[in-house]
Enzyme design. Structure first.
Site, PDB file in Angstrom:
ATOM      1  CG  HIS A  91      -1.861   1.113   1.315  1.00  9.43           C
ATOM      2  ND1 HIS A  91      -3.194   0.985   1.009  1.00  9.43           N
ATOM      3  CD2 HIS A  91      -1.674   2.413   1.674  1.00  9.43           C
ATOM      4  CE1 HIS A  91      -3.785   2.165   1.182  1.00  9.43           C
ATOM      5  NE2 HIS A  91      -2.888   3.042   1.583  1.00  9.43           N
ATOM      6  CD  GLU A  92       1.395   3.528   3.604  1.00  9.11           C
ATOM      7  OE1 GLU A  92       1.563   4.625   3.016  1.00  9.11           O
ATOM      8  OE2 GLU A  92       0.345   3.254   4.215  1.00  9.11           O
ATOM      9  CG  HIS A  95       0.260   6.065  -0.622  1.00  8.66           C
ATOM     10  ND1 HIS A  95      -0.845   6.439  -1.359  1.00  8.66           N
ATOM     11  CD2 HIS A  95      -0.222   5.540   0.533  1.00  8.66           C
ATOM     12  CE1 HIS A  95      -1.943   6.160  -0.682  1.00  8.66           C
ATOM     13  NE2 HIS A  95      -1.587   5.612   0.469  1.00  8.66           N
TER      14      HIS A  95
END
Length: 190
Positions: A91-92, A95
């Site tokens: 997820h990160e 980003h």
């Protein structure tokens, strides 16, 4: 810090920073999606060096986040299993990839933040059917899109620049179609 928010029904247990570091190292060396995203970050010109992923004890109810310009944070006090660490890193890193490839991404801009949250929720596995079952969400039709909207709105609502009532929802609504369709660096939703 952009963050992967825990939904209220999750009860974090937490692990030691040493155990978390071992799990992060295992994810970096063995998880194919984490390895792929780190490779794509490097190809995009954003080197994820030795200290790009940090382990911390976080006061907020989050499992991780992206802290610009430092990198990815994994919150050892809110993760408890290898799968959670792999998922948080995925997820990160999405980003981080978004931040790397977008010359004008402004995390204070609610629509920019919403776009990255839509992409991360959709592409990281946040909204896979199994994850949704664990959360008690049993819908079939449109469940992935509903989950992506819900999780993106939850994350954006934690942004101090997007706190006014309805602001996070409007930002997600404006960004959703365009950002949901953007699957880079993947060919399709994994």
């Amino acid at each position: 810090m952009s963050s992967d928010v825990e939904e209220p029904e999750r009860k974090p247990r937490g692990i030691s920073t040493e155990d978390c570091q071992r799990m992060v190292d295992r994810a970096i060396s063995r998880d194919p999606v984490v390895k792929f995203l780190l490779e794509k970050l490097n190809e995009a010109g954003c080197t994820a060096g030795e200290h790009f992923i940090r382990i911390e004890s976080c006061p907020q109810a989050v499992v991780g986040g992206l802290r610009i310009p430092d990198g990815v944070v994994v919150c050892s006090n809110h993760v408890s299993a290898q799968e959670e660490v792999n998922h948080t890193l995925t997820h990160e890193l999405i980003h981080a990839y978004d931040h790397c490839r977008a010359a004008d991404l402004d995390w204070r801009n609610c629509e920019h933040h919403a776009c990255s949250e839509v992409r991360a929720a959709s592409l990281s596995g946040d909204c896979h059917f199994k994850q949704e079952l664990f959360r008690g969400n049993f819908g079939i039709r449109g469940q992935h899109q509903s989950c992506v909207r819900r999780r993106a709105e939850l994350s954006v609502s934690m942004n101090p620049h997007c706190k006014l009532p309805g602001m996070a929802r409007r930002a997600v609504d404006r960004a959703f179609e365009r950002c949901f369709a953007d699957t880079a660096p993947f060919d399709r939703i994994p």
